[in-house]
Structure formats: C-alpha cells, structure tokens
Scaffold this active site. Structure first.
Site, short mmCIF file in Angstrom:
data_model
loop_
_atom_site.label_atom_id
_atom_site.label_comp_id
_atom_site.label_asym_id
_atom_site.label_seq_id
_atom_site.Cartn_x
_atom_site.Cartn_y
_atom_site.Cartn_z
N LYS A 1 -4.09 3.10 -0.90
CA LYS A 1 -5.20 4.02 -0.70
C LYS A 1 -4.76 5.11 0.26
O LYS A 1 -4.00 4.87 1.19
CB LYS A 1 -6.43 3.31 -0.15
CG LYS A 1 -6.16 2.24 0.90
CD LYS A 1 -7.40 1.45 1.14
CE LYS A 1 -7.13 0.14 1.85
NZ LYS A 1 -6.36 -0.81 1.06
N ASP B 1 0.82 -1.20 0.00
CA ASP B 1 0.00 0.00 0.00
C ASP B 1 0.86 1.25 0.00
O ASP B 1 2.09 1.19 0.00
CB ASP B 1 -0.99 -0.01 1.17
CG ASP B 1 -0.31 -0.06 2.53
OD1 ASP B 1 0.72 0.62 2.70
OD2 ASP B 1 -0.81 -0.76 3.43
#
Length: 486
Positions: free
Chosen positions: A271, A249
């Site tokens: 994200k 991520d």
C-alpha cells in the site's frame, strides 16, 4: 546475469587442453580433481605435466594442436603462450559449438572459471564475470575463513541419510524444516567437532522424533529496514531464508526480495498513500489462513514493523486466532535515511530529543498535539507526510516554530537513488512537491549539518576513503551500496 552459473560433471569425459606450460598445468590440476580424462595438445611439456603423462594421468598427444583434436572432446581449454593459436582454438571450437575457455582472454571464452571454495561435496563458486578477478579472489578468501572444514562431512552424512529422511517425512516442507533444524542444531555442532558417529546418532534420534512434533504453521513479523539490503538483520535474513511464503509490502526493496528463499511463495500486500492498497483486514486474514495450512509465514515490512508499520494490529489478529508468532525488529526509516543523509537525529548543540510522527492517520484519530511538535531543540521526523507538507509547515509555524527552521525531504532513503532536498520550514511544501515516494520529512536544527556531514549518494560533499568501503563490504559480505561500489 552475464554468465549462467552451472556445475559440470566431467567424470570420465574427455577434455582437451592446448598448451604444455605452467598455465596449462594449473587448469589440468583442477580437471583431474573433477575426474576428467585430460588430453594435452602440445609439442613439449613442462616437468609437472611430463610426470603426469609418465604416470598415465593425462594423455599427451605430443603434437601441435590440430582441428581434429576437438571433434571428440567435451570441452576445450586454450592455455598456450601463443595468443594467435589460442584464438584459433576458440574459433574452431565455436564453429563446432563446443564449450571453450581461452585463459586470461575473456572475449574469447564461452565459459569462464570461477574462484572455488571446495568442501567436497559442497562447492561454492565466486565470479566477477571476468571483470575483477582480484575481487573474486578476495571474496573467496573471506568465504574460506567463514566456512568450517567440516562442511563436507556434514554434506556427506546428510547425503547418506537423505533416503531415510525422505521415507519418514513425506512432504517437501517437512523435509526442508527437518534439515534446517539439523544444520542449525546439535547435529551440526557434533560434525564440526569431528564427532561424526555421535552426529549420526543425533540424526537418527531427531528423525524418530520428527513425526511426533507439532508441525503447525507460524508467522514471523520481520522488519526489512529502510531499503539497503546490507541493513537487513542477520535474524531477518534467517527468517526469509526459511519461509514457505513471504507477504511483503511496497516499501521492501528489490535487494531485500532477492534474498528471499527462491522456492518461497511471494505475495504482494502493499500500500502507498498515492496509489491502491490491499485492505489491512485482507492481509490479516491471509496470514491466519496460511499459518493454519501449516506454513511458515514471514510478514516482511519496510523499516521496523512496530514503527508506523501496523505490526501491532497484525499481531493482535494472530494472538486472537492463537497463531504462534515472533517479531524481528528492523532499522526504521527515520534512523536509516537520516544516517545516510548525514543528519544526526540528536546533537548536544542542537537537539536533545527526536520525535517520530506519521502524516497518515486513521480518519477518527485524535488531532495531533502541534504545540508539542513545534518545540525547539528537538528533531521532528514525519513519515508519510509529503502529501500534507503544506499543512504541516503551516501548523508548526502557527504554534511557534520559526519559518527559518532547517528542513529536509529524504527520498528513497539508503538506496542508490536517494535524494536529500534541504531548505526551511517556509518552503517545505515546495521541497516535498517534487520528491518521489517514499519520502521522509525531517525538521530541526540538525538538518543544517547535512551540508557538512553528507557522505552517501549524489548529496555527498566529500570523498570517502574507497579502501575503507571496500574492506567494509568484504568484511561484512553485505549486499548494500558499499559492496556495489567495491
């Protein structure tokens, strides 16, 4: 990368060394170990080189260097005491596009010699690109102490068995997993104890069983820590070094990603609150699909996977699909970033508890218990709360927290760009407004200690002991900021 690391096969190749003294002798000793055909251009030789010439181990040209000497050699080393001669050798070699090294003169080298750890056939080279030879030597000494003398035997035995393993295990992934198991198991232990015959029997037995073993895929949920690569756990490092594919991520730092096995596939599933995101359902489905393909998957998450990292949700999906999984904890941002900012989470005089809360919740989540969060004598750490800093400050004050309560916003925690902005609950929104993401909000009396205890980055208030940091870097062989400083 200032220099491209490469190992040259010098066996039977002619190499010219200009100079006949002690410096030349040191280089010639290394060249002979590599099987080079050494030619020495010098009018006189010291006793060591004279003995080598008498034994026909080197070819002594018995004359000063001439341009013709470089025409038929593979590479050149200028190691005379005459600086002007050395530089002349360099320019002539460059004009012929021949690799050349002028000893102790980095500006006149097309290649340099690294410090070498020799466990033949295993060789490890360490270089500071000529900037800090002493540092390279210290690193070599540390590695020498870490690596067992039996490493060479292990490599030789493995080399003899390479074709047999390749014939038995058809895929690259199967072979890689087989060797990883051997190098971390009983085979390696037997070789270390110099029981090579038993080690080869162990290898044969493991190979016979290998095709019968289930080679199904699995997922390892790994916490990457807050950013500094030196804070990655040893278990986490092992997992990313053995992965077939890594799903990572946006909070995983470049330093951590650089430690991932080079051949592993890397897939970004990141994200952030301000930007786009990969739907969690897509990430879950991807993990299941890759594991069912028989691949070893690492789900690499910033901080700790079970602290606001949705790790529990991901494992529920894996359990539902009967995918084998494991978890490697990581240092969560609240612990790492505050430590690097000099803000203790608990302190007998100021805080008897610490509470972690997220500022980014599901739409249907129940309201936060602000009365509990507003208690005094506790440290409140808020993840992903920068966008809601004004609301957080307002609600805490409404429920009794003093507007004068110390507060901090820590950005890029544990990384070289870390910044810690301090103020009070009253101006928390202003602090958060200019803070780059990822940012962590810390509220409580312990923030007042930052001024006294800050030790890292731009906010440091006093000099640390450089020797202590250098020793820590070499002792841990880490990749964090201490090593960079050294």
């Amino acid at each position: 990368m200032n220099y491209f690391p490469i190992f040259a096969n010098l066996a039977g190749r002619p190499v010219l060394v200009v100079g006949g003294g002690a410096v030349a002798a040191r280089k010639i000793s290394l060249l002979l170990k590599a099987g080079a055909e050494v030619r020495v251009a010098a009018k006189h030789l010291n006793a060591e080189l004279s003995a080598l010439a008498a034994e026909n181990k080197i070819l002594w040209l018995a004359e000063e260097f001439r341009a013709e000497h470089i025409r038929t050699v593979f590479l050149i080393i200028a190691a005379s005491s005459d600086q002007a001669l050395n530089r002349r050798v360099f320019h002539l070699a460059e004009s012929c596009q021949k690799p050349v090294n002028v000893v102790d003169d980095r500006d006149h080298c097309s290649f340099i010699f690294p410090s070498v750890i020799d466990r033949n056939p295993v060789q490890i080279a360490v270089s500071s690109s000529g900037s800090a030879p002493v540092l390279a030597r210290l690193l070599r000494e540390r590695l020498e102490a870490l690596l067992p003398p039996s490493l060479g035997d292990m490599a030789e035995i493995s080399g003899r068995w390479r074709d047999a393993v390749k014939g038995k295990l058809k895929s690259v992934t199967e072979r890689r997993r087989f060797w990883e198991k051997q190098f971390n198991g009983r085979f390696a232990a037997l070789v270390k104890n110099r029981q090579n015959t038993l080690a080869e029997r162990e290898l044969a037995g493991q190979l016979e069983q290998s095709r019968q073993n289930d080679q199904g895929g699995s997922v390892s949920l790994v916490g990457a820590g807050p950013g500094d690569a030196g804070l990655l756990t040893l278990k986490g490092l092992q997992e990313i070094q053995q992965a077939d594919v890594v799903l990572y991520d946006a909070l995983v730092s470049d330093g951590i990603l650089s430690l991932v096995r080079r051949d592993a596939e890397r897939i970004f599933v990141g994200k952030r609150a301000r930007g786009g995101r990969t739907p969690q359902e897509d990430t879950n489905a991807l993990m299941v699909r890759l594991a069912r393909e028989g691949r070893r998957v690492v789900r690499l998450k910033g901080g700790d996977p079970f602290v606001f990292g949705r790790g529990g949700e991901e494992l529920e999906t894996l359990a539902r699909h009967q995918i084998p999984f494991s978890v490697v904890p990581g240092i969560t941002a609240a612990v790492g970033a505050t430590a690097y900012a000099g803000i203790p989470l608990t302190h007998r005089d100021y805080a008897q508890s610490a509470v972690f809360v997220t500022g980014h919740r599901k739409a249907d989540a129940p309201d936060i218990e602000w009365q509990t969060l507003a208690r005094s004598r506790q440290t409140l750490v808020i993840y992903m709360g920068a966008l809601k800093a004004a609301l957080i400050a307002e609600r805490l004050q409404q429920h009794g927290r003093s507007p004068d309560t110390p507060a901090a916003v820590i950005s890029q925690g544990t990384l070289p760009a870390q910044k810690t902005a301090t103020g009070t609950l009253a101006n928390l929104a202003e602090l958060a407004e200019t803070a780059p993401n990822p940012a962590l909000i810390v509220i409580g009396e312990v923030v007042g200690l930052h001024e006294k205890l800050a030790w890292f980055g731009e906010n440091a208030k006093k000099e640390s002991n450089p020797a202590e940091h250098a020793y820590f870097a070499l002792d841990g062989l880490g990749t964090g900021q201490e090593q960079q400083a050294a």
